[in-house]
Design a protein around this motif. Sequence first.
Motif, PDB file in Angstrom:
ATOM      1  N   PRO A 100       2.014  -0.949  17.894  1.00  0.00           N
ATOM      2  CA  PRO A 100       3.187  -0.304  17.289  1.00  0.00           C
ATOM      3  C   PRO A 100       3.501   1.062  17.905  1.00  0.00           C
ATOM      4  CG  PRO A 100       1.345  -0.428  15.725  1.00  0.00           C
ATOM      5  CD  PRO A 100       1.006  -1.294  16.874  1.00  0.00           C
TER       6      PRO A 100
ATOM      7  N   CYS B 298      -3.106   6.459   7.580  1.00  0.00           N
ATOM      8  CA  CYS B 298      -3.628   5.238   6.969  1.00  0.00           C
ATOM      9  C   CYS B 298      -3.066   4.069   7.757  1.00  0.00           C
ATOM     10  CB  CYS B 298      -3.176   5.087   5.522  1.00  0.00           C
ATOM     11  SG  CYS B 298      -3.743   6.413   4.439  1.00  0.00           S
ATOM     12  N   THR B 299      -3.741   2.938   7.716  1.00  0.00           N
ATOM     13  CA  THR B 299      -3.230   1.780   8.465  1.00  0.00           C
ATOM     14  C   THR B 299      -3.631   0.453   7.824  1.00  0.00           C
ATOM     15  OG1 THR B 299      -3.051   0.778  10.668  1.00  0.00           O
ATOM     16  CG2 THR B 299      -5.209   1.630  10.044  1.00  0.00           C
ATOM     17  N   SER B 300      -2.788  -0.549   8.039  1.00  0.00           N
ATOM     18  CA  SER B 300      -3.162  -1.918   7.687  1.00  0.00           C
ATOM     19  C   SER B 300      -3.513  -2.670   8.966  1.00  0.00           C
ATOM     20  CB  SER B 300      -1.997  -2.617   6.978  1.00  0.00           C
ATOM     21  OG  SER B 300      -0.903  -2.759   7.860  1.00  0.00           O
TER      22      SER B 300
ATOM     23  N   ILE C 276       4.200  -5.577  17.587  1.00  0.00           N
ATOM     24  CA  ILE C 276       3.173  -5.836  16.576  1.00  0.00           C
ATOM     25  C   ILE C 276       1.760  -5.429  17.045  1.00  0.00           C
ATOM     26  CG2 ILE C 276       2.018  -7.691  15.292  1.00  0.00           C
ATOM     27  CD1 ILE C 276       5.012  -8.897  15.164  1.00  0.00           C
TER      28      ILE C 276
ATOM     29  N   ALA D   5      -5.026   0.702  -2.128  1.00  0.00           N
ATOM     30  CA  ALA D   5      -4.218   1.913  -1.925  1.00  0.00           C
ATOM     31  C   ALA D   5      -4.160   2.762  -3.189  1.00  0.00           C
ATOM     32  CB  ALA D   5      -2.821   1.541  -1.454  1.00  0.00           C
TER      33      ALA D   5
ATOM     34  N   VAL E 201      -2.341   2.312  17.507  1.00  0.00           N
ATOM     35  CA  VAL E 201      -2.136   1.902  16.110  1.00  0.00           C
ATOM     36  C   VAL E 201      -2.283   3.102  15.173  1.00  0.00           C
ATOM     37  CG1 VAL E 201      -2.949   0.378  14.252  1.00  0.00           C
ATOM     38  CG2 VAL E 201      -2.929  -0.453  16.613  1.00  0.00           C
TER      39      VAL E 201
ATOM     40  N   GLU F 105       1.911   2.099  -3.499  1.00  0.00           N
ATOM     41  CA  GLU F 105       0.878   2.706  -4.353  1.00  0.00           C
ATOM     42  C   GLU F 105       0.678   4.172  -4.001  1.00  0.00           C
ATOM     43  OE1 GLU F 105      -0.122   1.202  -7.068  1.00  0.00           O
ATOM     44  OE2 GLU F 105       1.262  -0.315  -6.327  1.00  0.00           O
TER      45      GLU F 105
ATOM     46  N   TYR G  36      -7.428   4.719  -2.992  1.00  0.00           N
ATOM     47  CA  TYR G  36      -7.555   5.817  -2.027  1.00  0.00           C
ATOM     48  C   TYR G  36      -6.428   6.845  -2.149  1.00  0.00           C
ATOM     49  CZ  TYR G  36      -4.806   3.249   1.660  1.00  0.00           C
ATOM     50  OH  TYR G  36      -3.857   2.593   2.391  1.00  0.00           O
ATOM     51  N   ALA G  37      -5.326   6.479  -2.786  1.00  0.00           N
ATOM     52  CA  ALA G  37      -4.266   7.468  -3.016  1.00  0.00           C
ATOM     53  C   ALA G  37      -4.790   8.580  -3.929  1.00  0.00           C
ATOM     54  CB  ALA G  37      -3.040   6.800  -3.633  1.00  0.00           C
TER      55      ALA G  37
ATOM     56  N   VAL H 230       5.464   7.702   4.939  1.00  0.00           N
ATOM     57  CA  VAL H 230       6.370   7.053   5.877  1.00  0.00           C
ATOM     58  C   VAL H 230       5.662   5.818   6.437  1.00  0.00           C
ATOM     59  CG1 VAL H 230       5.645   8.600   7.771  1.00  0.00           C
ATOM     60  CG2 VAL H 230       7.773   7.301   7.976  1.00  0.00           C
ATOM     61  N   HIS H 231       6.374   4.701   6.485  1.00  0.00           N
ATOM     62  CA  HIS H 231       5.796   3.464   7.000  1.00  0.00           C
ATOM     63  C   HIS H 231       6.273   3.246   8.425  1.00  0.00           C
ATOM     64  CE1 HIS H 231       4.984  -1.113   6.406  1.00  0.00           C
ATOM     65  NE2 HIS H 231       3.966  -0.498   6.950  1.00  0.00           N
ATOM     66  N   MET H 232       5.331   3.217   9.378  1.00  0.00           N
ATOM     67  CA  MET H 232       5.673   2.960  10.772  1.00  0.00           C
ATOM     68  C   MET H 232       5.282   1.524  11.089  1.00  0.00           C
ATOM     69  SD  MET H 232       4.499   6.505  12.602  1.00  0.00           S
ATOM     70  CE  MET H 232       5.715   6.316  13.914  1.00  0.00           C
ATOM     71  N   CYS H 233       6.282   0.682  11.372  1.00  0.00           N
ATOM     72  CA  CYS H 233       5.971  -0.723  11.596  1.00  0.00           C
ATOM     73  C   CYS H 233       7.061  -1.369  12.437  1.00  0.00           C
ATOM     74  CB  CYS H 233       5.848  -1.462  10.267  1.00  0.00           C
ATOM     75  SG  CYS H 233       7.402  -1.526   9.406  1.00  0.00           S
TER      76      CYS H 233
ATOM     77  N   TYR I 206      -3.415 -10.279  15.028  1.00  0.00           N
ATOM     78  CA  TYR I 206      -2.614  -9.960  16.218  1.00  0.00           C
ATOM     79  C   TYR I 206      -3.552  -9.840  17.412  1.00  0.00           C
ATOM     80  CZ  TYR I 206      -3.912  -4.955  15.571  1.00  0.00           C
ATOM     81  OH  TYR I 206      -4.586  -3.769  15.418  1.00  0.00           O
TER      82      TYR I 206
ATOM     83  N   MET J 103       1.621   5.829   7.266  1.00  0.00           N
ATOM     84  CA  MET J 103       0.984   4.506   7.210  1.00  0.00           C
ATOM     85  C   MET J 103       1.504   3.692   8.387  1.00  0.00           C
ATOM     86  SD  MET J 103      -0.704   2.045   5.439  1.00  0.00           S
ATOM     87  CE  MET J 103      -0.746   2.521   3.728  1.00  0.00           C
ATOM     88  N   THR J 104       0.590   3.136   9.182  1.00  0.00           N
ATOM     89  CA  THR J 104       1.041   2.291  10.293  1.00  0.00           C
ATOM     90  C   THR J 104       0.652   0.835  10.030  1.00  0.00           C
ATOM     91  OG1 THR J 104      -0.980   2.540  11.603  1.00  0.00           O
ATOM     92  CG2 THR J 104       0.737   4.205  11.925  1.00  0.00           C
ATOM     93  N   SER J 105       1.538  -0.073  10.434  1.00  0.00           N
ATOM     94  CA  SER J 105       1.256  -1.502  10.273  1.00  0.00           C
ATOM     95  C   SER J 105       1.508  -2.220  11.579  1.00  0.00           C
ATOM     96  CB  SER J 105       2.158  -2.104   9.197  1.00  0.00           C
ATOM     97  OG  SER J 105       1.747  -1.661   7.936  1.00  0.00           O
ATOM     98  N   THR J 106       0.765  -3.305  11.777  1.00  0.00           N
ATOM     99  CA  THR J 106       0.907  -4.076  13.011  1.00  0.00           C
ATOM    100  C   THR J 106       1.683  -5.341  12.725  1.00  0.00           C
ATOM    101  OG1 THR J 106      -1.288  -4.876  12.513  1.00  0.00           O
ATOM    102  CG2 THR J 106      -1.092  -3.189  14.189  1.00  0.00           C
TER     103      THR J 106
ATOM    104  N   MET K 211       0.839  -1.200   0.000  1.00  0.00           N
ATOM    105  CA  MET K 211       0.000   0.000   0.000  1.00  0.00           C
ATOM    106  C   MET K 211       0.874   1.251   0.000  1.00  0.00           C
ATOM    107  SD  MET K 211      -3.404  -0.904   2.152  1.00  0.00           S
ATOM    108  CE  MET K 211      -2.730  -1.319   3.731  1.00  0.00           C
TER     109      MET K 211
ATOM    110  N   THR L 128      -7.465  -0.817   6.394  1.00  0.00           N
ATOM    111  CA  THR L 128      -7.882  -2.173   6.040  1.00  0.00           C
ATOM    112  C   THR L 128      -7.151  -3.135   6.962  1.00  0.00           C
ATOM    113  OG1 THR L 128      -8.310  -3.720   4.219  1.00  0.00           O
ATOM    114  CG2 THR L 128      -6.137  -2.685   4.261  1.00  0.00           C
TER     115      THR L 128
ATOM    116  N   ALA M  23      -4.377  -5.378  -1.759  1.00  0.00           N
ATOM    117  CA  ALA M  23      -3.807  -4.231  -1.049  1.00  0.00           C
ATOM    118  C   ALA M  23      -3.404  -3.152  -2.044  1.00  0.00           C
ATOM    119  CB  ALA M  23      -2.607  -4.679  -0.221  1.00  0.00           C
ATOM    120  N   LYS M  24      -2.820  -3.601  -3.148  1.00  0.00           N
ATOM    121  CA  LYS M  24      -2.387  -2.694  -4.200  1.00  0.00           C
ATOM    122  C   LYS M  24      -3.581  -1.906  -4.759  1.00  0.00           C
ATOM    123  CE  LYS M  24       0.111  -3.144  -8.409  1.00  0.00           C
ATOM    124  NZ  LYS M  24       1.397  -3.332  -8.968  1.00  0.00           N
TER     125      LYS M  24
END
Lengths: 77, 347
Positions: free
Chosen positions: A39, B231-233, A36, B327, B288, A4, B330-331, A13-16, B276, B344-347, A1, B313, B323-324
């Motif tokens: 975060p 945004c977040t996954s 996880i 995004a 998150v 894209e 919504y981009a 920026v990706h925060m993970c 998770y 973008m945050t991910s868990t 994502m 999502t 996912a592609k």
Amino acid sequence: MVKEIERAGIPVVHMCTVTPISMTVGANRIVPTIAIPHPLGNPALSKEDEYALRKKLVTRALEALSTEVEDQTIFEV
Amino acid sequence: MSYRVVHYINQFFANIGGEEMAHVAPELREGFVGPGLAFNQSWKGEAEIVATVVCGDSHFAEHEKEAQEQILAWVKELNPDLFIAGPAFNAGRYGYACATIANAVKEQLGIKVLTGMYEENPGADLKDKILIVPTANSAAGMRKAAPAMAKLALKLMKGEKLGASCEDNYMPNGIRVNFFEKERGSKRAVKMLLNKLADKPFVTEYPMPSFDRVAPNPAVKDLSKATIALCTSGGIVPKGNPDHIESSSASHYGEYSIAGVEALCEATHETAHGGYDPVYANADANRVLPVDVMREFEREGKIGKLHDLFYTTVGNGTAVASAKKFAAEYAQKLLQAGVNAVIMTST
């Protein structure tokens, strides 16, 4: 994502927590996070300390967004 | 005497529990556990699992160095003929753990290794370094995956010569082997062309590498004038998950307003993510999606504005293609809304 969003022309920026996965998916600006399931927090801390931690992480993310990069870069906190 | 094998699995396949137990530290058990039975059955006594390492997926991801040291010490002591991990199907952290630990065993102990997972699993990134058997994307594919892995494993233990990836069923690892084709190149090329023109299947002899990388955009010049979107996954949604975003393999994303919202809280937001332990995100979704901090920065003038909408999502077993698509869609909305940057945050 992230890729894209970047492709659309918006810096992202990706925060993970698992940064190797972020490298694999092709994020260019990466900020490592705590864990996880949380975060941007740490339930073991007091509410005030947890907020301060989150503030520090998001501050780093904003620094990443305002820093020019040429390649995938991890912005350690 | 049969070959001795050590098997690596996660907390789920060891029947310890799901996400709520993903934090468990590595433990060593004697003999086979869970899916190890299927390997043993395929080997029919020619090889046998002598010990099983069980480790929580989150534990491995968050304490990689310590977990790896502990597991390497055990494997060194056991000195098996082969170390086998998984199969991990499309479980991202599990696949990453399987590939990483297998690679460490190979590199540091010189022991033969094998793992198995779905091609889109992030762990498959190591396919040039270790042998990975391609599997289906869910554990429903175990019945096919276990014998396929067992077969290649036995071949490795016996020291037999490995065939091409399509013959011996592993992910192409970039190693080329010279051999003589039955037909000359020009004839094969014409055949391929005719098949292509007739819409018949054909297999290229030289697939083009697909490096899908997007160059970084220029940095934000002045944060104090920028509109920034979150945004977040990690599956953060309004309480009750109004659009029913699936807890895994999400088929859509959500667009929700946070206009006037100072901070997320237990009463208003939760996570829909099934990959998770949701306890911490449900108690405080800012962990998150950091709306609270972004609002403070907005008040202080550190950022111009926090965008009124957030996009979300569930990134749990969700297909890369989906996912592609989410995004990419919504981009465009973010662009139209004049958003200057995204966190973008991910868990």
